[in-house]
Design a protein around this motif. Structure first.
Motif, PDB file in Angstrom:
ATOM      1  N   ASP A   1     -42.003  23.391   6.792  1.00 18.57           N
ATOM      2  CA  ASP A   1     -42.757  24.283   7.676  1.00 18.57           C
ATOM      3  C   ASP A   1     -44.251  24.251   7.330  1.00 18.57           C
ATOM      4  OD1 ASP A   1     -42.800  26.013   9.882  1.00 18.57           O
ATOM      5  OD2 ASP A   1     -42.785  27.787   8.577  1.00 18.57           O
ATOM      6  N   GLY A   2     -44.742  23.110   6.858  1.00 13.78           N
ATOM      7  CA  GLY A   2     -46.170  22.929   6.598  1.00 13.78           C
ATOM      8  C   GLY A   2     -46.700  23.498   5.293  1.00 13.78           C
ATOM      9  N   HIS A   3     -45.834  23.877   4.379  1.00  9.44           N
ATOM     10  CA  HIS A   3     -46.297  24.432   3.099  1.00  9.44           C
ATOM     11  C   HIS A   3     -45.256  24.200   2.011  1.00  9.44           C
ATOM     12  CE1 HIS A   3     -43.629  27.554   4.562  1.00  9.44           C
ATOM     13  NE2 HIS A   3     -43.492  27.902   3.297  1.00  9.44           N
ATOM     14  N   ARG A   4     -45.630  24.484   0.796  1.00 13.13           N
ATOM     15  CA  ARG A   4     -44.696  24.442  -0.332  1.00 13.13           C
ATOM     16  C   ARG A   4     -45.014  25.579  -1.279  1.00 13.13           C
ATOM     17  NH1 ARG A   4     -46.548  18.698  -2.927  1.00 13.13           N
ATOM     18  NH2 ARG A   4     -48.741  19.174  -3.099  1.00 13.13           N
ATOM     19  N   HIS A   5     -44.129  25.824  -2.239  1.00 16.63           N
ATOM     20  CA  HIS A   5     -44.270  26.935  -3.174  1.00 16.63           C
ATOM     21  C   HIS A   5     -44.216  26.421  -4.614  1.00 16.63           C
ATOM     22  CE1 HIS A   5     -43.339  30.080  -0.128  1.00 16.63           C
ATOM     23  NE2 HIS A   5     -42.657  29.092   0.427  1.00 16.63           N
ATOM     24  N   SER A   6     -45.009  27.015  -5.478  1.00  9.28           N
ATOM     25  CA  SER A   6     -44.864  26.757  -6.910  1.00  9.28           C
ATOM     26  C   SER A   6     -43.944  27.836  -7.473  1.00  9.28           C
ATOM     27  CB  SER A   6     -46.222  26.772  -7.611  1.00  9.28           C
ATOM     28  OG  SER A   6     -46.824  28.043  -7.491  1.00  9.28           O
ATOM     29  N   TYR A   7     -43.369  27.545  -8.618  1.00 14.75           N
ATOM     30  CA  TYR A   7     -42.485  28.515  -9.269  1.00 14.75           C
ATOM     31  C   TYR A   7     -42.497  28.276 -10.766  1.00 14.75           C
ATOM     32  CZ  TYR A   7     -39.231  24.577  -9.163  1.00 14.75           C
ATOM     33  OH  TYR A   7     -38.636  23.342  -9.307  1.00 14.75           O
ATOM     34  N   SER A   8     -42.214  29.318 -11.519  1.00 15.03           N
ATOM     35  CA  SER A   8     -42.070  29.209 -12.968  1.00 15.03           C
ATOM     36  C   SER A   8     -41.233  30.383 -13.435  1.00 15.03           C
ATOM     37  CB  SER A   8     -43.430  29.195 -13.665  1.00 15.03           C
ATOM     38  OG  SER A   8     -44.107  30.407 -13.446  1.00 15.03           O
TER      39      SER A   8
ATOM     40  N   ARG B   1     -28.071  29.850 -16.643  1.00 16.09           N
ATOM     41  CA  ARG B   1     -28.245  30.353 -15.272  1.00 16.09           C
ATOM     42  C   ARG B   1     -29.715  30.726 -15.091  1.00 16.09           C
ATOM     43  NH1 ARG B   1     -23.426  30.458 -13.104  1.00 16.09           N
ATOM     44  NH2 ARG B   1     -21.595  31.034 -14.318  1.00 16.09           N
ATOM     45  N   PHE B   2     -30.180  30.713 -13.839  1.00 12.93           N
ATOM     46  CA  PHE B   2     -31.559  31.101 -13.551  1.00 12.93           C
ATOM     47  C   PHE B   2     -31.632  31.749 -12.180  1.00 12.93           C
ATOM     48  CE2 PHE B   2     -30.928  26.688 -12.360  1.00 12.93           C
ATOM     49  CZ  PHE B   2     -31.422  26.628 -11.060  1.00 12.93           C
ATOM     50  N   SER B   3     -32.582  32.652 -12.007  1.00 14.15           N
ATOM     51  CA  SER B   3     -32.823  33.315 -10.734  1.00 14.15           C
ATOM     52  C   SER B   3     -34.242  33.863 -10.753  1.00 14.15           C
ATOM     53  CB  SER B   3     -31.822  34.447 -10.507  1.00 14.15           C
ATOM     54  OG  SER B   3     -32.043  35.045  -9.245  1.00 14.15           O
ATOM     55  N   ILE B   4     -35.102  33.307  -9.914  1.00 16.68           N
ATOM     56  CA  ILE B   4     -36.501  33.745  -9.840  1.00 16.68           C
ATOM     57  C   ILE B   4     -36.978  33.700  -8.394  1.00 16.68           C
ATOM     58  CG2 ILE B   4     -37.116  32.943 -12.160  1.00 16.68           C
ATOM     59  CD1 ILE B   4     -38.670  30.675 -10.400  1.00 16.68           C
ATOM     60  N   GLN B   5     -38.145  34.272  -8.153  1.00 11.91           N
ATOM     61  CA  GLN B   5     -38.809  34.155  -6.863  1.00 11.91           C
ATOM     62  C   GLN B   5     -39.937  33.142  -6.987  1.00 11.91           C
ATOM     63  OE1 GLN B   5     -40.197  37.903  -5.381  1.00 11.91           O
ATOM     64  NE2 GLN B   5     -38.165  38.792  -5.274  1.00 11.91           N
ATOM     65  N   THR B   6     -40.175  32.377  -5.919  1.00 10.11           N
ATOM     66  CA  THR B   6     -41.309  31.463  -5.895  1.00 10.11           C
ATOM     67  C   THR B   6     -42.597  32.264  -5.760  1.00 10.11           C
ATOM     68  OG1 THR B   6     -41.332  31.246  -3.490  1.00 10.11           O
ATOM     69  CG2 THR B   6     -39.957  29.678  -4.726  1.00 10.11           C
TER      70      THR B   6
ATOM     71  N   GLY C   1     -47.563  33.484   3.382  1.00  8.39           N
ATOM     72  CA  GLY C   1     -47.188  34.873   3.583  1.00  8.39           C
ATOM     73  C   GLY C   1     -45.780  35.269   3.159  1.00  8.39           C
ATOM     74  N   HIS C   2     -45.068  34.413   2.448  1.00 15.38           N
ATOM     75  CA  HIS C   2     -43.705  34.755   2.029  1.00 15.38           C
ATOM     76  C   HIS C   2     -43.345  34.019   0.745  1.00 15.38           C
ATOM     77  CE1 HIS C   2     -43.168  30.939   4.097  1.00 15.38           C
ATOM     78  NE2 HIS C   2     -42.087  30.790   3.335  1.00 15.38           N
ATOM     79  N   ARG C   3     -42.198  34.371   0.196  1.00 16.01           N
ATOM     80  CA  ARG C   3     -41.655  33.681  -0.973  1.00 16.01           C
ATOM     81  C   ARG C   3     -40.161  33.474  -0.782  1.00 16.01           C
ATOM     82  NH1 ARG C   3     -43.168  36.284  -6.069  1.00 16.01           N
ATOM     83  NH2 ARG C   3     -44.910  37.356  -5.180  1.00 16.01           N
TER      84      ARG C   3
END
Length: 126
Positions: free
Chosen positions: A58-65, A81-86, A91-93
């Motif tokens: 959708d024209g964008h990407r997200h970084s995460y750590s 196991r892992f669970s995080i938000q980008t 305007g969103h994650r």
């Protein structure tokens, strides 16, 4: 990253692979894939730091750590196991969740590959 022994090709390192798809938000989702990073001892167990950048959608990407949960099991077949938000982009994650693979043994120098998704050539006016 756990450094176990020194050999002719440098330290032996153990990491985990993480890959999958983010949650669907605003009608799209992203793929992600990375290796875990820093090995963090924690009261006889351990966890790892990780970071990455999703694929473009959708024209964008997200970084995460983030940081994995503590190891589940022991030895070469243990996982995390892992669970995080980008991070926010457009305007969103998204949420990244899952479990790592068992350990991957790396020895010697580890290079990083640059992924070029698109090259645009433009003329510069003088």
């Amino acid at each position: 990253m756990a450094k176990i022994k020194q050999g002719d090709e440098g330290p032996v390192q153990f990491k985990h692979r993480m890959e999958g798809l983010t949650t669907r938000v605003q009608g799209h989702q992203h793929a992600f894939g990375n290796l875990t990073d820093l090995f963090i001892p924690d009261d006889g167990r351990h966890r790892h730091n990780f970071r990455g950048i999703t694929t473009t959608a959708d024209g964008h990407r997200h970084s995460y750590s983030g940081q994995t949960g503590l190891n589940i099991g022991n030895g070469p077949n243990h996982f995390h196991r892992f669970s995080i938000q980008t991070n926010v982009a457009d305007g969103h994650r998204h949420i990244i969740t899952g479990r790592t693979t068992g350990i991957i043994r790396l020895s010697g120098m580890l290079g990083h590959k640059l992924i070029i998704e698109k090259v645009v050539r433009e003329r510069v006016k003088k």
